[in-house]
Design an enzyme around this catalytic site. Structure first.
Site, PDB file in Angstrom:
ATOM      1  N   LYS A 197       0.880  -1.186   0.000  1.00  0.00           N
ATOM      2  CA  LYS A 197       0.000   0.000   0.000  1.00  0.00           C
ATOM      3  C   LYS A 197       0.911   1.227   0.000  1.00  0.00           C
ATOM      4  CE  LYS A 197      -1.865   3.137   1.999  1.00  0.00           C
ATOM      5  NZ  LYS A 197      -1.671   4.561   1.605  1.00  0.00           N
ATOM      6  N   GLY A 228      -4.703   3.613  -2.292  1.00  0.00           N
ATOM      7  CA  GLY A 228      -5.786   4.294  -1.590  1.00  0.00           C
ATOM      8  C   GLY A 228      -5.255   5.123  -0.436  1.00  0.00           C
ATOM      9  N   GLY A 230      -4.478   6.305   3.445  1.00  0.00           N
ATOM     10  CA  GLY A 230      -4.078   5.590   4.654  1.00  0.00           C
ATOM     11  C   GLY A 230      -5.264   5.359   5.576  1.00  0.00           C
ATOM     12  N   GLY A 234      -5.487   1.841   3.932  1.00  0.00           N
ATOM     13  CA  GLY A 234      -4.425   1.374   4.826  1.00  0.00           C
ATOM     14  C   GLY A 234      -4.992   0.804   6.114  1.00  0.00           C
ATOM     15  N   GLU A 272       9.787   1.824  10.440  1.00  0.00           N
ATOM     16  CA  GLU A 272      10.833   2.789  10.071  1.00  0.00           C
ATOM     17  C   GLU A 272      10.202   4.166  10.194  1.00  0.00           C
ATOM     18  OE1 GLU A 272      14.003   2.279   9.151  1.00  0.00           O
ATOM     19  OE2 GLU A 272      13.870   0.108   9.293  1.00  0.00           O
ATOM     20  N   CYS A 306      13.917  11.357   5.883  1.00  0.00           N
ATOM     21  CA  CYS A 306      13.831  10.940   7.288  1.00  0.00           C
ATOM     22  C   CYS A 306      15.152  11.099   8.027  1.00  0.00           C
ATOM     23  CB  CYS A 306      13.345   9.502   7.377  1.00  0.00           C
ATOM     24  SG  CYS A 306      14.354   8.362   6.435  1.00  0.00           S
ATOM     25  N   GLU A 402      10.122  16.789  14.282  1.00  0.00           N
ATOM     26  CA  GLU A 402      10.520  16.600  12.885  1.00  0.00           C
ATOM     27  C   GLU A 402       9.700  17.546  12.006  1.00  0.00           C
ATOM     28  OE1 GLU A 402       9.149  13.011  10.820  1.00  0.00           O
ATOM     29  OE2 GLU A 402      11.195  12.736  10.104  1.00  0.00           O
TER      30      GLU A 402
HETATM   31  P1  NAP Z   1       2.552   8.746   7.235  1.00  0.00           P
HETATM   32  O1  NAP Z   1       1.534   9.801   7.217  1.00  0.00           O
HETATM   33  O2  NAP Z   1       2.792   8.025   8.496  1.00  0.00           O
HETATM   34  O3  NAP Z   1       2.141   7.712   6.087  1.00  0.00           O
HETATM   35  C1  NAP Z   1       2.918   6.592   5.756  1.00  0.00           C
HETATM   36  C2  NAP Z   1       2.032   5.562   5.076  1.00  0.00           C
HETATM   37  O4  NAP Z   1       1.044   5.107   6.001  1.00  0.00           O
HETATM   38  C3  NAP Z   1       1.268   6.105   3.881  1.00  0.00           C
HETATM   39  O5  NAP Z   1       1.120   5.095   2.910  1.00  0.00           O
HETATM   40  C4  NAP Z   1      -0.073   6.440   4.513  1.00  0.00           C
HETATM   41  O6  NAP Z   1      -1.112   6.550   3.579  1.00  0.00           O
HETATM   42  C5  NAP Z   1      -0.249   5.250   5.423  1.00  0.00           C
HETATM   43  N1  NAP Z   1      -1.236   5.429   6.488  1.00  0.00           N
HETATM   44  C6  NAP Z   1      -1.685   6.578   7.051  1.00  0.00           C
HETATM   45  N2  NAP Z   1      -2.603   6.298   7.996  1.00  0.00           N
HETATM   46  C7  NAP Z   1      -2.728   4.954   8.036  1.00  0.00           C
HETATM   47  C8  NAP Z   1      -3.529   4.057   8.811  1.00  0.00           C
HETATM   48  N3  NAP Z   1      -4.382   4.485   9.734  1.00  0.00           N
HETATM   49  N4  NAP Z   1      -3.410   2.726   8.575  1.00  0.00           N
HETATM   50  C9  NAP Z   1      -2.553   2.265   7.650  1.00  0.00           C
HETATM   51  N5  NAP Z   1      -1.788   3.063   6.868  1.00  0.00           N
HETATM   52  C10 NAP Z   1      -1.872   4.396   7.076  1.00  0.00           C
HETATM   53  O7  NAP Z   1       3.970   9.281   6.764  1.00  0.00           O
HETATM   54  P2  NAP Z   1       4.297  10.183   5.505  1.00  0.00           P
HETATM   55  O8  NAP Z   1       3.823  11.553   5.761  1.00  0.00           O
HETATM   56  O9  NAP Z   1       3.843   9.486   4.264  1.00  0.00           O
HETATM   57  O10 NAP Z   1       5.900  10.127   5.500  1.00  0.00           O
HETATM   58  C11 NAP Z   1       6.669  10.978   6.250  1.00  0.00           C
HETATM   59  C12 NAP Z   1       7.177  10.277   7.496  1.00  0.00           C
HETATM   60  O11 NAP Z   1       7.851   9.082   7.162  1.00  0.00           O
HETATM   61  C13 NAP Z   1       8.206  11.120   8.248  1.00  0.00           C
HETATM   62  O12 NAP Z   1       7.951  11.045   9.618  1.00  0.00           O
HETATM   63  C14 NAP Z   1       9.513  10.438   7.912  1.00  0.00           C
HETATM   64  O13 NAP Z   1      10.550  10.632   8.843  1.00  0.00           O
HETATM   65  C15 NAP Z   1       9.098   9.020   7.842  1.00  0.00           C
HETATM   66  N6  NAP Z   1      10.065   8.242   7.085  1.00  0.00           N
HETATM   67  C16 NAP Z   1      10.857   7.348   7.740  1.00  0.00           C
HETATM   68  C17 NAP Z   1      11.811   6.621   7.030  1.00  0.00           C
HETATM   69  C18 NAP Z   1      12.699   5.617   7.694  1.00  0.00           C
HETATM   70  O14 NAP Z   1      13.271   4.792   6.992  1.00  0.00           O
HETATM   71  N7  NAP Z   1      12.852   5.620   9.005  1.00  0.00           N
HETATM   72  C19 NAP Z   1      11.943   6.826   5.665  1.00  0.00           C
HETATM   73  C20 NAP Z   1      11.126   7.751   5.051  1.00  0.00           C
HETATM   74  C21 NAP Z   1      10.174   8.457   5.758  1.00  0.00           C
HETATM   75  P3  NAP Z   1      -1.446   8.038   2.973  1.00  0.00           P
HETATM   76  O15 NAP Z   1      -0.290   8.400   2.165  1.00  0.00           O
HETATM   77  O16 NAP Z   1      -2.659   7.861   2.193  1.00  0.00           O
HETATM   78  O17 NAP Z   1      -1.648   8.926   4.168  1.00  0.00           O
END
Ligand code: NAP
Length: 502
Positions: A197, A228, A230, A234, A272, A306, A402
């Site tokens: 996803k 779709g 999250g 998700g 992650e 990140c 962050e």
């Molecule tokens: P996010 O909002 O947590 O979303 C990540 C993924 O989770 C997306 O596919 C999102 O879908 C999905 N999601 C959201 N709510 C969900 C739920 N209730 N159930 C299941 N899935 C759900 O993060 P982001 O804004 O995309 O990415 C930025 C974050 O990722 C930052 O905090 C960054 O530091 C972190 N990151 C960490 C790493 C690492 O390797 N440690 C690498 C890259 C990024 P949607 O897109 O539709 O919301």
């Protein structure tokens, strides 16, 4: 670049390819379809428009898949599992190499697609959305060929490492191709099957990867793609169960939630998550090189990274000098169309992301910080000039949270111990950078920092990308890349009195 974006029937493919790429056969990718059991399928309900953040153009559409679609994808992955996990590791590795070949053949097309989806300058995209994922596939294939899936312990028992099962992979938008491949490669190498996803903002590159899987004749159901939001797709996938491991990359907030749901089901979760990584500069370091390199690494992909070093810790006596160097380097960024030569910073990924970044800067000013840069270039757009923030308290929001945008905070330290204290004074521990003119001192310093990766004197990811990546503290659970990543997708079995050890 001509980027066709018509909304068509699922089985009517649409070419996403530039006319300028002579000699490369364009890969056609389906519009508005999920990939389940080797088939592209239209699903009922509203679809999601994918918007180019640089110009607001709609690039394509993907389904906002419902719970039933997610459940079918899980079932397809389960059906494919026995055959895939029973294949010899070398055969699975051959598929990863074939995928790397296909990815390289279409690398320019994929880099341009990813740049258009995320706003990342093309040069960065070529490196991290095309070249790096191909290397990750190849290096993982090589690890799988030589990995000891079966061994004997000192008691004479056989220890086998078997595929954990069906994996639910949930990925973010910031380095989308890399983040997908960082899960897909070790999962498949281990013998797992995958339901992916991807992020709502950047799903087309995931469609592209699924097409590459089809192109290399990966058996149906080994990789399935469900697109779709999250909150809907998700959440339904995570709560619906049917998987044996969820591998999540994204924010702390969502990771915490997914970890809790997985915990209720007693299913493994690798997380992650975010970071607030320090760059620690000691008094004997080359300040100019340290500051310029930190600025560069902080502002890759407009700071939406990140492991970006977002807290620059310099000797207090040289803080003003460091701020001047950083501000000059930040002012040199050329903001513009990510596909244009000469652009060094693209737009932020979405209006939500822009508002979040501007909100952090406003809060920093309100808390008395000096903010150099950070202005919105176009009132209706997503381009924000990089910002250098200083004169700020250690506990200010912009220091602790962050931002995920082009914002570098410069803090002063009073010596090595104080620098270590500041570096470790964070709920995150994903990555860190250390700078010293004395190699032994830098090595000692690296060992004092609580982070999953520490980079000494500006070193970047080596050409062989196998060193583990992941977080201490609230930056997550588990590791990606190399043999540590493979082990995340394996279950351990002990066979006592094994009659026929292999
Ligand atoms: P996010 O909002 O947590 O979303 C990540 C993924 O989770 C997306 O596919 C999102 O879908 C999905 N999601 C959201 N709510 C969900 C739920 N209730 N159930 C299941 N899935 C759900 O993060 P982001 O804004 O995309 O990415 C930025 C974050 O990722 C930052 O905090 C960054 O530091 C972190 N990151 C960490 C790493 C690492 O390797 N440690 C690498 C890259 C990024 P949607 O897109 O539709 O919301």
């Amino acid at each position: 670049m001509e980027l066709h974006a018509r909304h068509r029937h699922a089985r009517e493919p649409v070419t996403l390819m530039t006319a300028t790429q002579a000699g490369v056969v364009a890969l056609t990718i389906p519009q508005d379809a999920v990939f389940i059991g080797g088939q592209w399928e239209k699903v009922p309900g509203e679809s999601i428009a994918v918007v180019n953040p640089a110009n607001g153009a709609v690039m394509g559409r993907v389904p906002n898949a419902d719970a039933a679609t997610g459940a079918r994808a899980m079932a397809a992955a389960r059906t494919a599992l026995d055959d895939w996990s029973a294949r010899p590791p070398a055969e699975r590795a051959d598929f990863l190499d074939a995928l790397a070949d296909a990815l390289e053949a279409h690398g320019e097309q994929l880099a341009r697609l990813a740049s258009s989806e995320i706003g990342m300058p093309l040069a960065e995209s070529r490196a991290v959305q095309a070249s790096l994922p191909a290397k990750v596939l190849r290096s993982t294939a090589e690890i799988a060929r030589t990995f000891a899936f079966e061994s004997r312990d000192a008691s004479g028992s056989t220890i086998t490492r078997e595929a954990v099962g069906v994996v639910l992979g949930i990925t973010p938008w910031n380095f989308p191709v890399h983040q997908i491949i960082a899960k897909l490669a070790p999962a498949l190498a281990a013998g797992c099957t995958l339901v992916l996803k991807p992020a709502e903002l950047t799903p087309l590159n995931a469609v592209f990867i699924a097409r590459l899987c089809e192109e290399v004749s990966l058996p149906p159901g080994v990789v399935n793609l469900v697109t779709g939001t999250g909150a809907e797709t998700g959440e339904a996938l995570v709560r619906g169960g049917g998987y044996d491991l969820v591998s999540f990359t994204g924010s702390l907030k969502i990771g915490r939630h997914i970890g809790a749901v997985a915990g209720e089901q007693v299913v493994r979760a690798t997380l992650e998550l975010g970071g607030k990584s320090p760059a620690v500069v000691l008094d004997d370091a080359d300040l100019e090189a340290a500051v310029r390199t930190t600025v560069k690494n902080c502002f890759t992909n407009a700071g939406q990274k990140c492991n970006a070093p977002t807290r620059l810790l310099v000797p207090e006596a040289r803080r003003a000098e460091a701020v001047a160097i950083a501000t000059e380097a930040a002012n040199a960024y050329v903001l513009g169309d990510p596909l244009e030569d000469g652009t060094t910073m693209g737009p932020l990924a979405s209006p939500v992301q822009r508002d979040k970044v501007l909100g952090f800067l406003e809060a920093a000013r309100a808390e008395g910080a000096t903010v150099n840069g950070g202005d919105l270039v176009d009132p209706n757009g997503l381009f924000v000039r990089p910002a250098i923030v200083t004169d700020v308290a250690e506990d200010a929001t912009v220091v602790r949270e962050e931002v995920f945008g082009p914002v570098l905070v410069v803090l002063g330290h009073s010596g090595e111990d104080d620098a270590v204290r500041l570096a470790n004074d964070s709920e995150y521990g994903l990555s860190a950078e250390v700078w010293s003119g004395d190699e032994a001192r830098a090595a000692r310093l690296a060992r004092r920092i609580k982070a999953g990766q520490v980079r000494v004197n500006g070193v970047r990811t080596p050409p062989l990308p196998i060193s583990p990546f992941g977080g201490y503290k609230r930056s997550g659970l588990g590791r990606e890349m190399g043999p540590f990543a493979l082990e995340e997708f394996l279950e351990v079995k002990a066979i006592l009195g094994d009659p026929v050890p292999s």
